[in-house]
Design a protein around this motif. Structure first.
Motif, short mmCIF file in Angstrom:
data_model
loop_
_atom_site.label_atom_id
_atom_site.label_comp_id
_atom_site.label_asym_id
_atom_site.label_seq_id
_atom_site.Cartn_x
_atom_site.Cartn_y
_atom_site.Cartn_z
N THR A 197 15.08 -11.73 53.94
CA THR A 197 16.02 -11.20 55.21
C THR A 197 16.56 -12.68 56.02
O THR A 197 17.34 -12.57 56.74
CB THR A 197 15.18 -10.45 56.29
OG1 THR A 197 14.60 -9.48 55.71
CG2 THR A 197 16.18 -9.64 57.00
N LEU A 388 12.74 -8.96 59.97
CA LEU A 388 12.28 -9.71 58.93
C LEU A 388 10.86 -9.05 58.18
O LEU A 388 10.89 -9.09 57.00
CB LEU A 388 11.95 -11.06 59.28
CG LEU A 388 12.92 -11.71 60.08
CD1 LEU A 388 12.24 -13.25 60.45
CD2 LEU A 388 14.19 -11.94 59.44
N GLN A 389 10.14 -8.32 58.81
CA GLN A 389 8.90 -7.77 58.21
C GLN A 389 8.31 -6.82 59.52
O GLN A 389 8.78 -6.90 60.52
CB GLN A 389 7.75 -8.70 58.04
CG GLN A 389 7.33 -9.63 59.01
CD GLN A 389 6.44 -10.56 58.43
OE1 GLN A 389 6.27 -11.10 57.52
NE2 GLN A 389 5.44 -11.01 59.57
N GLU A 392 12.64 -4.31 56.12
CA GLU A 392 13.53 -5.47 56.11
C GLU A 392 14.91 -4.75 56.34
O GLU A 392 15.34 -3.94 55.48
CB GLU A 392 13.62 -6.37 54.92
CG GLU A 392 12.50 -7.22 54.59
CD GLU A 392 12.66 -8.06 53.29
OE1 GLU A 392 13.34 -7.86 52.55
OE2 GLU A 392 11.62 -8.90 53.18
#
Length: 501
Positions: A197, A388-389, A392
């Protein structure tokens, strides 16, 4: 994570880099990072045919292991740290056959002789070295490599963080590295840059004409970057208490994310062009110094509470002693250039927060005038969320009309989602180290951090720590499972901004 090549995906030998190293040397191979990340990543690359067929992997640490025992320990680590582990036995056997082990005490120069014998001929075949040891051992390890003839012109060195604890110590490490490995053969790792990402942020900005014309102070109100953890010390008390949230997370991961958000378009996607633009951003960061540190920063330390319904000890109780180390930090930063003049960047990170997530929120400015008047309801400004986490995705929040036949046009905010998990459902979710290890082996430094980036980051961080010391600022308490001290809310609310919780 089941490792198997998808139909038609396994590359041919022609797809492998012609300049790839054919020997990979892993220092600290019995440590946690190697067991959890490095060996599983290499195994995944092996199963997908992304490693040169003749690549050999040499592990080293102080433990007096034989190669057979190392292979057995590696197989066990793969079973423990790769959920859904079910490779064909032939893949496992062929991967383990790549592995060998040589015990080395990096503080003893004579122990490098056995290592040199094991990698004999690397001058012609190319050598990649991954140094995952304590920073205090970097200098002796590099000296030993050089004395053993393993710092030759076809050898490249990867360094795992932390790269110092301030600008001065970082420069000492960099000088020790430079004595044997020039900058073009030095690969400094920030594993966030290996995340899909994060790389998609570059694709989003520079592969689409939709966003880049709006990616300026004229259209963007502010940017938020959040990296939150639900865990506490997890057995890292000694390291963490000497480091704290500012140096553990902001100095590297978060400033790299900020640089990727704020950088100018590079001329092309290569190491020099991308890193040149990132360092320009880092050098344009307005200092948070003695004059502004009180109003532009918040530091906190978690006390007892609950996370995910489970009781959590306070930091000091978990650590076993009194401490003034911050486990939470929030900052208000500015990039002083034409593109970002007046746009605040809000950063926050901490331990024992309510959820584990890493995300970037780009808040656009509202439309200058609503043609819908009171009938349309309150208009919400567009937001772009890049998660990003743990999930994603890229989500754009836009205003649309609610369905209905009445004359009133009621607007509502709805998300336009690009879920990377759904869009690429037939692709395995990769460990960030897979990308970085493959680039190290192939000699591509684009996703690694250059020396001038690291030192620009430390220069900015050191000013904050100096300001904290000058004013005697101590961490404010917050309850584990909350979003940090109330002062972190006030940091943004003073500007009419709310954190995207």
């Amino acid at each position: 994570m089941q490792i198997k090549a998808l139909a038609g995906e396994k590359p041919s030998g022609a797809n492998l880099s012609a300049g790839a190293a054919q020997s990979l040397l892993l220092f600290g191979v019995t440590g946690d990072l190697a067991q959890r990340m490095l060996l599983p990543s290499l195994f995944a690359l092996h199963c997908e045919g992304l490693l040169q067929p003749d690549l050999t992997i040499i592990g080293t640490a102080r433990s007096a292991l034989e190669t057979a025992a190392f292979r057995q320990d590696t197989a066990e680590a793969l079973r423990r740290f790769m959920p859904g582990y079910a490779p064909p036995q032939a893949d496992l056997d062929s991967f383990l056959a790549r592995l060998s082990y040589v015990p080395v005490d990096v503080t003893e120069a004579e122990s490098f002789g056995a290592l040199a014998s094991a990698i004999k001929g690397s001058e012609d075949r190319g050598l990649a070295i991954f140094l995952s040891t304590a920073p205090s051992l970097f200098a002796s390890a590099i000296s030993g490599l050089e004395a053993a003839g393993l710092a030759h012109g076809s050898a490249r060195l990867a360094l795992e963080k932390p790269l110092g604890n301030d600008l001065g110590s970082s420069r000492e490490i960099n000088e020790a590295v430079l004595a044997a490995f020039p900058e073009e053969r030095t690969f400094r790792i920030d594993h966030y840059l290996g995340k899909e990402t994060v790389q998609n942020l570059l694709a989003l900005r520079f592969g689409n004409c939709l966003f880049e014309p709006l990616w300026t102070a004229a259209a963007i109100d502010h940017v938020q970057i959040t990296v939150s953890e639900t865990v506490g010390l997890e057995g890292r008390g000694g390291f963490y208490d000497e480091t704290g949230a500012l140096r553990d997370m902001v100095q590297n991961h978060m400033l790299q994310l900020l640089a990727l958000v704020a950088m100018e378009p590079p001329a092309q996607f290569d190491a020099t062009a991308v890193r040149d633009e990132k360092v320009k951003v880092l050098r344009s960061l307005r200092p948070i110094d003695r004059e502004t540190v009180v109003s532009h920063s918040v530091l906190g330390q978690y006390g007892a509470g609950a996370v995910d319904g489970q009781p959590v000890k306070g930091y000091e109780e978990d650590l076993g002693r009194r401490s003034e180390t911050e486990t939470f930090v929030a900052l208000k930063a500015h990039v002083d250039n034409w593109r970002w003049k007046g746009v605040p960047f809000y950063l926050r990170t901490g331990k024992c927060l309510p959820v584990r997530q890493s995300e970037i929120l780009v808040q656009f400015k509202p439309v200058p005038h609503s043609i819908f008047g009171d009938r349309g309801g309150e208009l919400a400004a567009n937001k772009l969320v890049i998660r990003l986490q743990p999930d994603e995705y890229i989500r754009l929040l836009v205003m649309v009309k609610e369905p209905g036949l009445d004359r009133s046009i009621r607007l509502r905010e709805v998300p336009l989602d690009l879920s990377l998990s759904d869009a690429f459902a037939n692709q395995r979710k990769r460990i960030a180290y897979e990308r970085l290890l493959l680039d190290l082996i192939n000699g591509d430094p684009t996703l690694f951090v250059r020396r001038d980036e690291v030192e620009a980051q430390w220069d900015w961080i050191d000013a904050i720590r100096d300001g904290w010391a000058y004013h005697g600022l101590k961490p404010k308490p917050y309850v584990a499972g909350s979003w940090g001290p109330s002062a972190a809310i006030a940091l943004t609310e003073r500007d009419g901004v709310s954190w995207n919780d």
